[in-house]
Design a protein around this motif. Structure first.
Motif, short mmCIF file in Angstrom:
data_model
loop_
_atom_site.label_atom_id
_atom_site.label_comp_id
_atom_site.label_asym_id
_atom_site.label_seq_id
_atom_site.Cartn_x
_atom_site.Cartn_y
_atom_site.Cartn_z
N UNK A 61 0.54 -1.16 0.09
CA UNK A 61 0.13 0.12 -0.21
C UNK A 61 0.56 1.48 -0.11
N UNK A 62 2.44 1.25 0.35
CA UNK A 62 2.49 2.47 0.93
C UNK A 62 3.42 2.84 -0.62
N UNK A 63 3.56 1.79 -1.71
CA UNK A 63 4.20 1.60 -2.34
C UNK A 63 3.61 2.22 -3.06
N UNK A 64 2.54 2.29 -3.19
CA UNK A 64 0.77 2.05 -4.02
C UNK A 64 0.75 4.11 -4.58
N UNK A 65 1.09 3.92 -2.49
CA UNK A 65 0.45 5.49 -2.38
C UNK A 65 1.41 6.27 -3.04
N UNK A 66 2.78 6.01 -3.00
CA UNK A 66 3.85 6.83 -3.52
C UNK A 66 3.82 6.61 -4.83
N UNK A 67 3.55 6.05 -5.32
CA UNK A 67 3.49 5.82 -7.07
C UNK A 67 2.60 6.91 -7.05
N UNK A 68 1.98 5.99 -6.75
CA UNK A 68 -0.36 7.45 -7.27
C UNK A 68 0.38 9.63 -7.16
N UNK A 69 0.54 8.77 -5.43
CA UNK A 69 0.95 10.73 -5.45
C UNK A 69 1.57 11.08 -5.94
N UNK A 70 2.72 10.93 -6.81
CA UNK A 70 4.12 11.11 -7.32
C UNK A 70 3.18 11.68 -8.69
N UNK A 71 2.80 10.70 -9.34
CA UNK A 71 2.36 10.46 -10.67
C UNK A 71 1.21 12.25 -10.68
N UNK A 72 0.43 12.01 -9.19
CA UNK A 72 -0.22 13.31 -10.05
C UNK A 72 0.65 14.61 -9.55
N UNK A 73 1.53 14.91 -9.47
CA UNK A 73 1.75 15.83 -9.30
C UNK A 73 3.20 16.00 -10.41
N UNK A 74 3.20 14.93 -10.35
CA UNK A 74 4.81 15.47 -10.96
C UNK A 74 5.08 14.95 -12.90
N UNK A 75 3.80 15.06 -13.83
CA UNK A 75 3.93 15.41 -14.70
C UNK A 75 2.55 17.13 -15.06
N UNK A 76 3.11 17.79 -15.62
CA UNK A 76 2.78 19.31 -15.37
C UNK A 76 1.21 18.75 -16.82
N UNK A 77 1.51 18.26 -17.88
CA UNK A 77 0.00 17.79 -18.63
C UNK A 77 -0.25 16.48 -18.56
N UNK A 78 -1.45 16.24 -18.25
CA UNK A 78 -2.05 14.92 -18.67
C UNK A 78 -3.61 15.09 -18.82
N UNK A 79 -4.31 13.93 -19.93
CA UNK A 79 -5.31 13.89 -19.62
C UNK A 79 -6.45 13.53 -18.67
N UNK A 80 -7.35 14.28 -18.65
CA UNK A 80 -8.18 14.31 -17.67
C UNK A 80 -8.40 13.14 -16.94
N UNK A 81 -8.58 12.33 -17.93
CA UNK A 81 -9.16 11.11 -17.63
C UNK A 81 -8.41 10.00 -16.38
N UNK A 82 -7.04 10.44 -17.11
CA UNK A 82 -5.82 9.46 -16.78
C UNK A 82 -5.68 9.90 -15.15
N UNK A 83 -6.12 11.97 -15.19
CA UNK A 83 -5.25 12.59 -13.63
C UNK A 83 -6.85 11.59 -12.58
N UNK A 84 -8.17 11.58 -13.34
CA UNK A 84 -9.03 10.43 -12.36
C UNK A 84 -9.06 9.58 -12.09
N UNK A 85 -7.83 8.59 -13.52
CA UNK A 85 -7.81 6.96 -12.88
C UNK A 85 -6.32 7.39 -11.63
N UNK A 86 -5.65 7.41 -12.05
CA UNK A 86 -4.43 8.17 -10.68
C UNK A 86 -5.13 8.56 -9.56
N UNK A 87 -6.20 9.14 -8.82
CA UNK A 87 -6.79 9.84 -8.16
C UNK A 87 -7.87 9.06 -7.00
N UNK A 88 -8.43 8.17 -8.71
CA UNK A 88 -9.56 6.64 -7.59
C UNK A 88 -8.61 5.83 -7.34
N UNK A 89 -7.38 5.60 -7.95
CA UNK A 89 -6.73 4.12 -7.64
C UNK A 89 -6.00 4.76 -6.36
#
Length: 175
Positions: free
Chosen positions: A52-80
């Motif tokens: 869980x800790x690994x998954x959370x770090x990956x998801x949190x990082x991905x949500x803030x690391x990229x300036x541009x991404x499709x909204x659908x992908x951002x929603x999927x990251x957030x839901x995960x």
């Protein structure tokens, strides 16, 4: 080890190698999802928390690391991420994980996504916030993707199912 577990672990190795070449939000989502699958398969609390800790770090990082991404992908990251925190809640029974889920998803409600409403209802239910549970369930039940059977079976809604308004909402959805 189950065959499925071996496949997941092998794919984690593959995706971790891909990460070393180039990270993308899609790859982060897959890497986190694989770890969440291991959480569900594991029966060892320490393993579950580690994944869980690994998954959370990956998801949190991905949500803030990229300036541009499709909204659908951002929603999927957030839901995960919400799913990860609610799994954390299920393992520890600590309400702070439900609160974090609410903080992640509340700003995303204008997207009118069924899973956002479901996880907000779920988090509200485990925190005994009856009015918010009702609010989010009402929104969830209005979506085409609503799963009435899930609401009737999910342990988080055990006390909610005893409410007259809950049964009225379900009956309205079924008719």
């Amino acid at each position: 080890m189950f065959e499925n577990t071996k496949q997941i672990v092998a794919r984690i190795g593959e995706t971790d190698q891909l990460y070393l070449q180039e990270n993308t939000p899609e790859l982060a989502l897959e890497r986190a999802d694989l770890r969440l699958q291991l959480v569900v398969l594991s029966h060892v609390r320490q393993e579950q928390i580690h994944f869980l800790q690994e998954a959370i770090v990956l998801l949190e990082s991905a949500r803030v690391e990229y300036e541009e991404m499709p909204m659908r992908l951002y929603l999927n990251l957030s839901l995960h991420l919400a799913k990860a925190y609610m799994l954390y809640f299920e393992i520890t029974q600590e309400n702070r994980f439900a609160l974090i889920t609410q903080q992640i998803l509340k700003p995303l409600t204008p997207h009118e996504h069924s899973e956002i409403y479901f996880f907000l209802a779920y988090a509200s239910a485990v925190k005994d916030e009856l009015a918010l549970t009702r609010h989010w369930l009402s929104k969830y039940l209005k979506t085409a993707e609503c799963d009435v059977a899930l609401l009737q079976e999910h342990p988080a809604f055990k006390h909610t199912r005893q409410q007259t308004w809950f049964n009225d909402l379900i009956q309205h959805k079924l008719h």
